[in-house]
Design a protein around this motif. Structure first.
Motif, PDB file in Angstrom:
ATOM      1  N   HIS A   1      40.059  37.453  35.510  1.00 58.22           N
ATOM      2  CA  HIS A   1      40.422  38.684  36.212  1.00 58.22           C
ATOM      3  C   HIS A   1      40.671  39.815  35.233  1.00 58.22           C
ATOM      4  O   HIS A   1      40.338  40.972  35.497  1.00 58.22           O
ATOM      5  N   ALA A   2      41.281  39.522  34.095  1.00 60.45           N
ATOM      6  CA  ALA A   2      41.527  40.577  33.103  1.00 60.45           C
ATOM      7  C   ALA A   2      40.215  41.120  32.555  1.00 60.45           C
ATOM      8  O   ALA A   2      40.034  42.333  32.393  1.00 60.45           O
ATOM      9  N   GLU A   3      39.263  40.194  32.301  1.00 59.58           N
ATOM     10  CA  GLU A   3      37.962  40.666  31.808  1.00 59.58           C
ATOM     11  C   GLU A   3      37.235  41.461  32.868  1.00 59.58           C
ATOM     12  O   GLU A   3      36.583  42.475  32.595  1.00 59.58           O
ATOM     13  N   TYR A   4      37.353  41.030  34.133  1.00 59.70           N
ATOM     14  CA  TYR A   4      36.706  41.771  35.217  1.00 59.70           C
ATOM     15  C   TYR A   4      37.286  43.168  35.370  1.00 59.70           C
ATOM     16  O   TYR A   4      36.580  44.134  35.604  1.00 59.70           O
ATOM     17  N   ALA A   5      38.616  43.283  35.201  1.00 64.00           N
ATOM     18  CA  ALA A   5      39.245  44.604  35.323  1.00 64.00           C
ATOM     19  C   ALA A   5      38.859  45.511  34.173  1.00 64.00           C
ATOM     20  O   ALA A   5      38.752  46.728  34.331  1.00 64.00           O
ATOM     21  N   GLY A   6      38.634  44.936  32.989  1.00 68.05           N
ATOM     22  CA  GLY A   6      38.326  45.782  31.845  1.00 68.05           C
ATOM     23  C   GLY A   6      36.868  46.113  31.716  1.00 68.05           C
ATOM     24  O   GLY A   6      36.492  47.173  31.233  1.00 68.05           O
TER      25      GLY A   6
ATOM     26  N   PRO B   1      31.344  44.735  44.035  1.00 68.06           N
ATOM     27  CA  PRO B   1      32.035  44.136  42.880  1.00 68.06           C
ATOM     28  C   PRO B   1      31.663  42.678  42.714  1.00 68.06           C
ATOM     29  O   PRO B   1      31.597  41.921  43.676  1.00 68.06           O
ATOM     30  N   GLU B   2      31.392  42.275  41.483  1.00 72.90           N
ATOM     31  CA  GLU B   2      31.030  40.907  41.171  1.00 72.90           C
ATOM     32  C   GLU B   2      32.301  40.118  40.851  1.00 72.90           C
ATOM     33  O   GLU B   2      32.926  40.322  39.808  1.00 72.90           O
ATOM     34  N   ILE B   3      32.661  39.207  41.748  1.00 71.43           N
ATOM     35  CA  ILE B   3      33.863  38.401  41.548  1.00 71.43           C
ATOM     36  C   ILE B   3      33.506  37.231  40.646  1.00 71.43           C
ATOM     37  O   ILE B   3      32.531  36.511  40.915  1.00 71.43           O
ATOM     38  N   PRO B   4      34.215  37.037  39.560  1.00 71.44           N
ATOM     39  CA  PRO B   4      33.876  35.926  38.654  1.00 71.44           C
ATOM     40  C   PRO B   4      34.079  34.588  39.328  1.00 71.44           C
ATOM     41  O   PRO B   4      34.930  34.421  40.217  1.00 71.44           O
TER      42      PRO B   4
END
Length: 246
Positions: free
Chosen positions: A51-56, A233-236
Motif C-alpha cells: 500500500h505504501a508503494e502504491y500510494a507513492g 487504480p491498480e490495486i496490488p
C-alpha cells in the motif's frame, strides 16, 4: 479448643504475582511462535509495504505534464487562436452588406442621411460578424481538441482568451479596412445626392463574445464525449495468507 478460622481475602484484592506483566521485547521472549503466526505477521508487513508503494508510485503520478507546461501550451494556443482574428476581420469586411448613405446640403451645411431608412443592412453587418465568429469558435475548438485531447483548465482558459482577442482584432481590422469614418468628408467628395457606403460598424458589441463562447461550449462537449478517461487504480495483489494453526 480449636483455632479461629482466618477469613479469605476479598475478591478484589489480588496478589502482586497475579498482576499483569507487560510482554518482554523481542520475538523470542515468549517462546517459539507458531509458523502460521509468523507468516501472518509477514503478510501484514508485505501488505503495508504494498500500500505504501502504491500510494507513492501509483496512478496519481501519471496525470499529464506539469502546470508550467500546461500554462505554456495554453499561451501558445491563445496566441494562435487570436491570430485567426485577421482572417475573420477580412471575411467580415468582404461579406458584410454595405449601408448606403446620401449627402445633402441644408442651410450651407452638409448633412448625411440613410438612403433606405427601412433597410436592414446595419443588422446584417452584426449578423455576418456573429455567424463568422461562431464558425471560427467551432473550428478553433475542434483543432485544439484534436491537438490536445486531455484538455485541462489552462487550455480551456487559453482558448477562451484567444477567441476574445481574435474577435477584438477582427472588429478593429474590419473597421480599418472599411470606408473612412468621416462621412461628411466623404459626402463632399461624392457630391450632393450621390450614394456612398457607410463605415463598417459593429452595433451589437455582444457579438464579440460569440467566438469564445462557441469555442468553450464545443470544446467542453468534445472533451466530455470523446476525451480520455482517468485510468482505474491498480490495486496490488494481496499475498497469500495461510490459515491460522489450530
Amino acid at each position: 479448643m480449636t483455632a479461629p478460622l482466618t477469613p479469605p481475602p476479598p475478591p478484589h484484592e489480588r496478589s502482586a504475582q497475579d498482576a499483569w506483566q507487560p510482554p518482554a521485547a523481542g520475538p523470542g521472549a515468549n517462546g517459539p511462535q507458531a509458523p502460521g503466526s509468523q507468516h501472518a505477521e509477514y503478510a501484514g508487513h508485505a501488505e503495508y509495504a504494498g500500500h505504501a508503494e502504491y500510494a507513492g508510485h501509483g496512478w496519481y503520478g501519471q496525470d499529464g505534464p506539469g502546470m508550467k507546461t500546461e500554462v505554456r501550451e495554453a499561451a501558445v494556443i491563445s496566441l494562435a487562436v487570436a491570430l485567426g482574428g485577421v482572417l475573420l476581420g477580412v471575411l467580415w469586411w468582404w461579406l458584410a452588406p454595405h449601408v448606403p448613405l446620401i449627402g445633402d446640403v441644408a442651410e450651407g451645411n452638409w448633412v448625411v442621411y440613410l438612403k433606405d431608412t427601412e433597410g436592414e443592412q446595419a443588422v446584417g453587418v452584426d449578423g455576418v460578424f456573429t455567424l463568422l465568429a461562431l464558425g471560427f469558435g467551432a473550428v478553433s475548438a475542434l483543432v485544439v481538441f484534436l491537438l490536445r485531447r486531455r484538455g485541462g483548465v489552462p487550455l480551456v482558459v487559453g482558448l477562451a482568451v484567444g477567441g476574445l482577442l481574435g474577435s477584438l482584432l477582427a472588429w478593429r481590422l474590419g473597421v480599418w479596412l472599411g470606408p473612412a469614418e468621416d462621412v461628411i468628408a466623404r459626402a463632399r467628395e461624392a457630391g450632393r445626392g450621390v450614394t456612398f457606403s457607410a463605415p463598417l460598424k459593429l452595433g451589437a458589441k455582444g457579438a464579440l463574445l460569440a467566438w469564445p463562447l462557441a469555442a468553450l461550449v464545443l470544446h467542453l462537449g468534445l472533451t466530455a464525449l470523446f476525451g480520455p478517461r482517468d485510468p482505474e487504480p491498480e490495486i496490488p495483489e494481496q499475498p497469500y495468507q495461510a490459515p491460522p494453526a489450530a
